[in-house]
Design an enzyme around this catalytic site. Sequence first.
Site, mmCIF file in Angstrom:
data_model
loop_
_atom_site.group_PDB
_atom_site.id
_atom_site.type_symbol
_atom_site.label_atom_id
_atom_site.label_comp_id
_atom_site.label_asym_id
_atom_site.label_seq_id
_atom_site.Cartn_x
_atom_site.Cartn_y
_atom_site.Cartn_z
ATOM 1 N N GLU A 183 0.726 -1.108 0.025
ATOM 2 C CA GLU A 183 0.094 0.093 0.237
ATOM 3 C C GLU A 183 0.953 1.332 0.068
ATOM 4 O OE1 GLU A 183 -2.631 -0.479 3.254
ATOM 5 O OE2 GLU A 183 -4.044 -1.597 2.132
ATOM 6 N N GLU A 214 -6.034 -7.984 -0.218
ATOM 7 C CA GLU A 214 -6.492 -8.117 1.126
ATOM 8 C C GLU A 214 -7.721 -7.676 1.352
ATOM 9 O OE1 GLU A 214 -4.337 -5.626 3.997
ATOM 10 O OE2 GLU A 214 -2.212 -6.100 3.061
#
Length: 489
Positions: free
Chosen positions: A123, A266
């Site tokens: 991220e 995720e």
Amino acid sequence: MIKSKVWFEKWLVVCFFVLCGKVSRSTLGVNWGTNSINPMPPGYLVKMLQQNNITKVKLFDADYHVVSSMAGTGIEVMVAAPNDMLYNLATDPNAAPDWVKENVTQFLFNGGVNIRWVAVGNEPFLSSYEGIYVNTTFPAFQNIQNALIQAGHSEVRAIIPFNADIMTDAPLPSQTTFKPEFLTQVMQVLNVLNSTGAPFSVNLYPFISKYQNPEFPLDFAFFDGSASPVHDGSIVYENSFDASYDSLVSALSAAGFPNMPIVIGEIGWPTDGNVYATIPNAQKFNQEFINHVQTGLGTPLRPNMPFEAYLFSLIDEDIKSILPGPFERHWGLLYFDGVVKYPLDLSAGTNAPSTTLTGVQYPPYMSHQYCVLNPNVDLTNLTENVAYACSRSDCTPLYTGSSCAFLDAVDNASYAFNSYFQFQNQNPAACNFQGLGEVTTQDPSQGTCRFILGLIAETPPSGARSRYVLNLSTSLTIFVLLSILLIFT
Ligand SMILES: *[C@@H]1O[C@H](CO)[C@@H](O)[C@H](O)[C@H]1NC(C)=O
Ligand SMILES: *[C@@H]1O[C@H](CO)[C@@H](O)[C@H](O)[C@H]1NC(C)=O
Ligand SMILES: *[C@@H]1O[C@H](CO)[C@@H](O)[C@H](O)[C@H]1NC(C)=O
Ligand SMILES: *[C@@H]1O[C@H](CO)[C@@H](O)[C@H](O)[C@H]1NC(C)=O
Ligand SMILES: *[C@@H]1O[C@H](CO)[C@@H](O)[C@H](O)[C@H]1NC(C)=O
Ligand SMILES: *[C@@H]1O[C@H](CO)[C@@H](O)[C@H](O)[C@H]1NC(C)=O
């Protein structure tokens, strides 16, 4: 002799993967994080993965002990270079080749680890990083991809697990684009992904949407609600997942890549640390998501298009940063000690018979003893001692809305003492607390509140950095077993 052994081992690997291919039509994987005081020894978790037919694992680094534990299992592994390596990987021309050599090449021998992906960063464009990785992510990614090609690992491809807030917060999915401040970098990434055939990876969290915005309708986070639909032209979105997924499809289309495959890096729901982070909610979300992904129905913009997804996560991590919220330590399908939190059918949505997730067998617990408050002594210094214990262990289950929030002051203190005592490997001195603590063999757990019993810290096997090699007798045993399996399937 040597020649026939090579042939034999090659055949062994081929037949192994054919078999695994038979077992794993699944599009589901799990994230395996290791931010724990005494992480579950990898061998126990690998056995658990095999027992549950989980064949895809995404890691957050490339720890030798964890990666090598999957040698010979056929499990598809994603290794990762964390964000703090991006600068070096981007700027030092030797860094990426060295990284690939140590973290990929080393494991790719016959009978080795089935590494399929390298995640570059995690991220990296998250708004809370305030752009610090924005300039280094693409060069690092490109260097890793080039190093993989140069090392001859064309079957292993680099990806970047992006966060959802890489996209604009448009009112409708069809209006969503990549944020203009990231567009240059995202276009560079997309061109490389398109050339290698790798997917765009994104992490999606309806739970976080709810956590950050109390107005967010809870039923929209799940998959069976229709009380708060979003109308986008002729499309009606009844769940947050489809809306987010199609927002990404729209952003990719606007960027000129309407057919780029998408992987959900995720997705999941935590069980503690917040009023919405409960076991029933997590069970509902994960089970409904599994049904959704495995029926292969896709989303309104990509109907009947299956995609892969990695559940977050396999196991709780009791020292994970709680900056984003106390729920961060409670995303696991398993508690930190490998115990299953709730029934989950990972085969749902497939033709396979239904199953129930099973946990780690015989977790390596320390002795069955706990540290609790002795309420019959002078309690003057209780507050400081509880604060001390909590600052050096995990007290998130005591927070408002958590699983142990209902405890009275005495049991509350006991929870804190015990957590610290277990984190200190049950060192007797760690249950002193100025005479306030005492050791007991009675499990003080009550109701939803689970007092922890720590795991024995594992010392990695000596010679841990040498290759795993199958010796001939192991090979023969496996060969015989596989042959028997092949004959009977
Ligand atoms: C795993 O796969 C095997 C072979 O297909 C099957 O017999 C078994 O029931 C499966 N177990 C689980 C837990 O999915
Ligand atoms: C291998 O990967 C790990 C985790 O990303 C990292 O700590 C280590 O430095 C890497 N090795 C090399 C040679 O870069
Ligand atoms: C990234 O690069 C841009 C353009 O060269 C520059 O303006 C910006 O300050 C850089 N950001 C960081 C965090 O180094
Ligand atoms: C993606 O790659 C294919 C070839 O693999 C190429 O034909 C196509 O033009 C590329 N798409 C874009 C948008 O660059
Ligand atoms: C409370 O803590 C203070 C400072 O550490 C200490 O002097 C005192 O003896 C403690 N009182 C009790 C009852 O343990
Ligand atoms: C329980 O412990 C937590 C953490 O130390 C504290 O914030 C809370 O006030 C305590 N609750 C009670 C009822 O003592």
